[in-house]
Design a protein around this motif. Sequence first.
Motif, PDB file in Angstrom:
ATOM      1  N   THR A 637      41.757  36.319  41.196  1.00  0.00           N
ATOM      2  CA  THR A 637      40.570  36.811  41.910  1.00  0.00           C
ATOM      3  C   THR A 637      40.674  38.318  42.049  1.00  0.00           C
ATOM      4  O   THR A 637      41.593  38.848  42.691  1.00  0.00           O
ATOM      5  CB  THR A 637      40.475  36.164  43.289  1.00  0.00           C
ATOM      6  N   GLU A 643      35.248  43.571  39.725  1.00  0.00           N
ATOM      7  CA  GLU A 643      34.392  42.581  39.069  1.00  0.00           C
ATOM      8  C   GLU A 643      33.057  43.204  38.664  1.00  0.00           C
ATOM      9  O   GLU A 643      32.531  42.915  37.580  1.00  0.00           O
ATOM     10  CB  GLU A 643      34.152  41.395  40.003  1.00  0.00           C
ATOM     11  N   CYS A 699      45.557  43.703  42.985  1.00  0.00           N
ATOM     12  CA  CYS A 699      44.876  42.651  43.758  1.00  0.00           C
ATOM     13  C   CYS A 699      45.574  42.400  45.092  1.00  0.00           C
ATOM     14  O   CYS A 699      44.930  42.141  46.117  1.00  0.00           O
ATOM     15  CB  CYS A 699      44.821  41.360  42.939  1.00  0.00           C
ATOM     16  N   THR A 719      44.224  35.408  46.078  1.00  0.00           N
ATOM     17  CA  THR A 719      44.296  36.084  44.767  1.00  0.00           C
ATOM     18  C   THR A 719      44.373  35.101  43.603  1.00  0.00           C
ATOM     19  O   THR A 719      44.000  35.454  42.476  1.00  0.00           O
ATOM     20  CB  THR A 719      45.535  36.997  44.698  1.00  0.00           C
ATOM     21  N   HIS A 720      44.886  33.873  43.870  1.00  0.00           N
ATOM     22  CA  HIS A 720      45.063  32.868  42.812  1.00  0.00           C
ATOM     23  C   HIS A 720      45.969  33.377  41.672  1.00  0.00           C
ATOM     24  O   HIS A 720      45.755  33.048  40.498  1.00  0.00           O
ATOM     25  CB  HIS A 720      43.703  32.418  42.252  1.00  0.00           C
TER      26      HIS A 720
END
Length: 793
Positions: A637, A643, A699, A719-720
């Motif tokens: 993420t 993004e 991140c 954050t995955h």
Amino acid sequence: MSYHRGGSGSGQPPRKQFTIKPFRSYTQMDASAARSTFASLASAMDEIHNRNASTLSFEELYRNAYNLVLHKHGALLYDGVRDRLAHHLRASGGRLVRLAREGDALDPSASGGSQRYRLLEETVAAWREHRVTMVMVRDIFMYMDRTYVPQNRKRPVYDLGLHLFRRVVWERDVDDLDDGGTPPEGKSGGGDASTLGGAAGRLILRAVREDRLGRLDDAPQRSALLRSLVHMLLELAHSRSGGDDPGRGGDGGAPVYERDFEEAFLGETQEFYRVESSGRLSDAASGGMGGPSGGRYSAMEYVRGAQSRLAEEDRRAQALDLPTPTRSALLRIAETELIDRHARTLVDMEGSGFAAVLRVVATSPAGASAAAAGGDGRDAVPVDRERIADLGRMYDLFSRVPSSVNHLRDALGERIRADGRALVRDQEGGASPPAAFVRGVLAMRERFAAVVTDAMGGEKRAQKRMREAFEDFLNADARAANCLAVYVDELLRGGLRGADERRVARELDRVIVVFRYLSDKDVFEAYYKSHLAKRLLGGKSGNEEAEKAMVSLLKAECGYQFTSKLEGMFNDMRISRETAEKYRSHKRAVASSNAGGAAGGASSDERDASNGGRAVDVEVSVLSNSHWPTQAVAMCTLPPPVEAAMDRFQRYYLSNYTGRKLAWQTSTGTAEVRATLPPAKGTGRPRRHDLTVTTYQMCILVLFNDADVLTLAEIRDRTHIPEDELRRHLVSLCTPKHRILRKGSKGKFISGDSDTFTYNAEYTSKMTKVKVPTVSMRDAGGGTAPGAGSGPS
């Protein structure tokens, strides 16, 4: 009957009368006249033997011999010549026999000073006189040689003289003191110890032995004497062809040269060198490498002694003018006794054998001379040239017996395998990192290549044995391919930075030498491609020309298909740079066309709010999926401003390149993050550091804009990032040198999901721009660490 023709009143004188006499009848020479004629020829032979040939008329003697043959008295003449020659030779042989009995010729151990070899001198003198005599006798009986001898299958006169000298003089028994009569037929025993030839043969062997021991008085004169005897024996060897009476089958014995000299001479040579070589080798084995002067290279001293002996034998063979077969057999026997019988011992001798010296060369001390690896001497591998010269002397000696060189090649291969396995064990145990392992292999290769090239003359079989030995330990597993890729990675990252073209070529050539030894070259290609991707994407290549040169060398070794993906990676990077430049131009054009747009990249995208309303500047490398090593890693993420920047680039790219699809690899890439920290004590200005971090670290750090403390579980959920990578990057941000975050638990590793991480407001650094390194998986304790050459995550 007479015939007369005169004139008639012409006044001319009468013509001369011609008388035709009747043809005289042929008168056959009777036996009495033949014996009388031969008696004159026998008397002439006596005068020739007594050196009074100047008083003779050779024309008259030739005519008398001619008449005897012409009148069918050839048998009388031939037998008489044979008997007369034998008579004189019996007298000469008797003198030599008495000399042999009176002197010490029959006792090889006796000493006689200058008179020791008198028998040989007198034998040569008698032989020379006999040859001179036979030349003159042959001229007198030349007609008999041309007619009677071939018709009756007899020996020519000169060959008859050789035969008689052999039978009457050389093969005479030393107990035969009778100078009259004829020699017994059928005896052929010149090699017998009781004959004159046997006594002379022992003296010849004694002279040769004393010459080998360096105790021969008047060596040049003695060598000339022995050479004359060898010539005599070789000429006497012709006497067994034909025969006085072919019905008796000739002599039936072995050629006199082989029987009376060559066999004994070669046997004595073999025994002499068997004893000497065993004694010297025993001394060498006991010497070892004990002292600086006594026996430091005992085996090498033996080698030098053997080379000297072989050179002496070759000179002796030339001095004695030995025929080629004897000379070849002599050297072959000496080589067998000095080299072949002791080859394995010389190789394995403790402390000074070939294997021991090779071990010293393999671990060349720092003080040894450097190999000429480069013109400036940098990065040269120390090579012990003095000991390599010793190995070269042993190889030169062994090369005289080609089969013995296999022992040297075996020792070379065993040494390479032993040293190679030691390097592998060090690497397995962690004592030697991958790059150090390759440097050890390269140093080994330099030293052993010097041995093969300088000591073994670049022999093809030795080169093959060396290659097989390196291949044997390097291909035990995939370790070597992995380590070589790591070594090349270090070399191209900074090891060749600022290097000139010659040094780059030299270092890469050394890499290719090791690469050739690898059987699984595809494994190396996979590791190399992984490291190349990291260098290209991270901008960590220290020398772009070296990168391209390396790919060219791999292409030359393995072909286009092997490097097609590597070349595609370079092409992708070039296209990505061009695309990035076009995208920057596109952004400037968009910014200038937006009326009221804020300078410096202001954005209307709500996701850019957390970045102060400014658009994030992103530079994307667009890579072909078929060229680059990829792993199935899920996207993490990303912060909203990132993004948004990615979406803008994707819309631009797909609008210009139709039919393509972009898959983002968030496990790679870097980011520059500006950290604004509270002012230091005594100052009112906030501290600022521009941190260069990985995408994962970016991140993680952005999360601390909204919270000062977060647990491992909270960071993972937001954050995955994959577990191992998350732990690795968190530990990297908590290292003592770059402690941007503080870890709640004590120790180096993360304790668990509840372990906390706190924003470190007291972080300081002397540098404004700080590059935060990433620790290895092993240091992070987050699972099994991949090998140094593992693909990019």
